[in-house]
Design an enzyme around this catalytic site. Sequence first.
Site, PDB file in Angstrom:
ATOM      1  N   ASP A  28      31.180 -19.180 -20.483  1.00 40.23           N
ATOM      2  CA  ASP A  28      31.986 -19.786 -19.812  1.00 40.23           C
ATOM      3  C   ASP A  28      33.594 -19.882 -20.329  1.00 40.23           C
ATOM      4  OD1 ASP A  28      33.201 -21.417 -17.876  1.00 40.23           O
ATOM      5  OD2 ASP A  28      32.427 -23.411 -18.644  1.00 40.23           O
ATOM      6  N   TRP A  33      40.756 -19.360 -21.037  1.00 37.13           N
ATOM      7  CA  TRP A  33      41.301 -18.563 -21.797  1.00 37.13           C
ATOM      8  C   TRP A  33      42.466 -17.712 -21.466  1.00 37.13           C
ATOM      9  CZ3 TRP A  33      42.721 -13.521 -22.544  1.00 37.13           C
ATOM     10  CH2 TRP A  33      42.653 -12.949 -23.777  1.00 37.13           C
ATOM     11  N   HIS A  45      38.388 -12.182 -17.789  1.00 32.38           N
ATOM     12  CA  HIS A  45      36.947 -11.652 -17.718  1.00 32.38           C
ATOM     13  C   HIS A  45      36.954 -10.343 -18.232  1.00 32.38           C
ATOM     14  CE1 HIS A  45      36.300 -14.815 -14.722  1.00 32.38           C
ATOM     15  NE2 HIS A  45      37.034 -14.348 -13.838  1.00 32.38           N
ATOM     16  N   GLU A  75      26.815 -19.182  -6.746  1.00 32.95           N
ATOM     17  CA  GLU A  75      28.048 -20.101  -6.280  1.00 32.95           C
ATOM     18  C   GLU A  75      29.480 -19.298  -6.454  1.00 32.95           C
ATOM     19  OE1 GLU A  75      24.877 -22.737  -7.282  1.00 32.95           O
ATOM     20  OE2 GLU A  75      25.532 -21.188  -8.480  1.00 32.95           O
ATOM     21  N   LEU A 139      15.774  -4.996 -28.030  1.00 35.18           N
ATOM     22  CA  LEU A 139      16.241  -5.722 -27.316  1.00 35.18           C
ATOM     23  C   LEU A 139      16.123  -5.761 -25.799  1.00 35.18           C
ATOM     24  CD1 LEU A 139      17.847  -8.467 -27.325  1.00 35.18           C
ATOM     25  CD2 LEU A 139      19.986  -7.066 -27.081  1.00 35.18           C
ATOM     26  N   SER A 204      24.326 -25.816 -14.874  1.00 36.80           N
ATOM     27  CA  SER A 204      25.051 -25.376 -13.764  1.00 36.80           C
ATOM     28  C   SER A 204      24.197 -24.305 -13.234  1.00 36.80           C
ATOM     29  CB  SER A 204      26.475 -24.396 -14.164  1.00 36.80           C
ATOM     30  OG  SER A 204      27.357 -25.259 -14.678  1.00 36.80           O
ATOM     31  N   GLU A 215      16.225 -25.262 -26.652  1.00 31.61           N
ATOM     32  CA  GLU A 215      17.493 -25.987 -27.538  1.00 31.61           C
ATOM     33  C   GLU A 215      18.321 -25.742 -26.904  1.00 31.61           C
ATOM     34  OE1 GLU A 215      16.803 -28.196 -30.260  1.00 31.61           O
ATOM     35  OE2 GLU A 215      14.646 -27.827 -29.834  1.00 31.61           O
TER      36      GLU A 215
END
Length: 259
Positions: A28, A33, A45, A75, A139, A204, A215
Site C-alpha cells: 500500500d 508516495w 505504481h 475493488e 520460493l 482490506s 502475525e
Amino acid sequence: MGDGGVLEFGAAALAPRSAPRHVALIMDGNGRWAAARGLPRFEGHRRGVEALRKTVRAAIELGVDYLTVYSFSVENWSRPPEEVQSLLALLHRFIRNDIGELRSNNVRVRVIGDRIDLSDDIAALLREAEETTAANTGLTLIVAFNYGARQEIAAAARALAEEVAAGRLRPGDIDADAISARLDTAGIPDPDLIIRTSGEQRLSNFMLWQAAYAELLFVPVHWPDFDRADFEAAIDDYAHRDRRFGGLAPVGRRAKTAS
C-alpha cells in the site's frame, strides 16, 4: 528497536533469527508516495514494481518459502479506467520482464483470485507465468490478482453447498479443513506474517480466513520505499513474537517473560 520499543523501519535491521515460512504483503501507498513528490500515480505504481523485485530477491535469500502479494483486488476495478489500465500494463511488464529471472532463481509463480471474467490476454499471461515456472521448487510467489477474501470464502461455500446437494457430501462433514480445501490457497500453508505498508491498519479483504493466526505488522513506510532493511526488520520483529495459537507459551518462556 528504538528506545521506546518502536520498530525502526528504514534503519539497519538485526539479522533475523528465523524466517517465517509464509509472508503475505499488502503493498500500500504507491499513490501517496507519488503525490508527496508531485508525480503521477503511475510513477508510484512503477516504483512499487521495483520494490516488489527487491522484496522477492530478499525473500529468497532470507529463506522464506511462500511470498503472497496483493497485486490487484476485486475493488480495484472501481478506480479510474486509466489507472486500472496502468496497473494491468505493469502486471504485464513485470511478468514479461521478470519471468526469466524468476525461473532461473527457482521461483514458482501461483496466481489466486477470480479469473472467470478476465480478458483473454490477462488470463493467458497469468497462465503463462504459472506454467513456465511450474517445475520450480524454491520460493513460491503467490500473486493475488482480482482477489477478494469474502468472494473467495463465498465461492468455497457455494462449492460445498453444491456437493451437499449432489449427495457427495454430508452437512456434518463440513469443517474448517473442508472449507480450506476449497479456497484459492488450497495446499498452501497459512501466512505466518502479514505486512501492510503505508501505516494503514486493516486487511482490506485480504486473506481473511488464512489470517486467523497470522502475525500482523503495519509499517509506516510507503510501498515504493520498502526495502530489504525494512523486510529484515519485519522478519526480526516476527522472530521475537510468541506464537501460541490459542495455547500457552512453553513453561521456560513464561517464566522468563514474567521475570
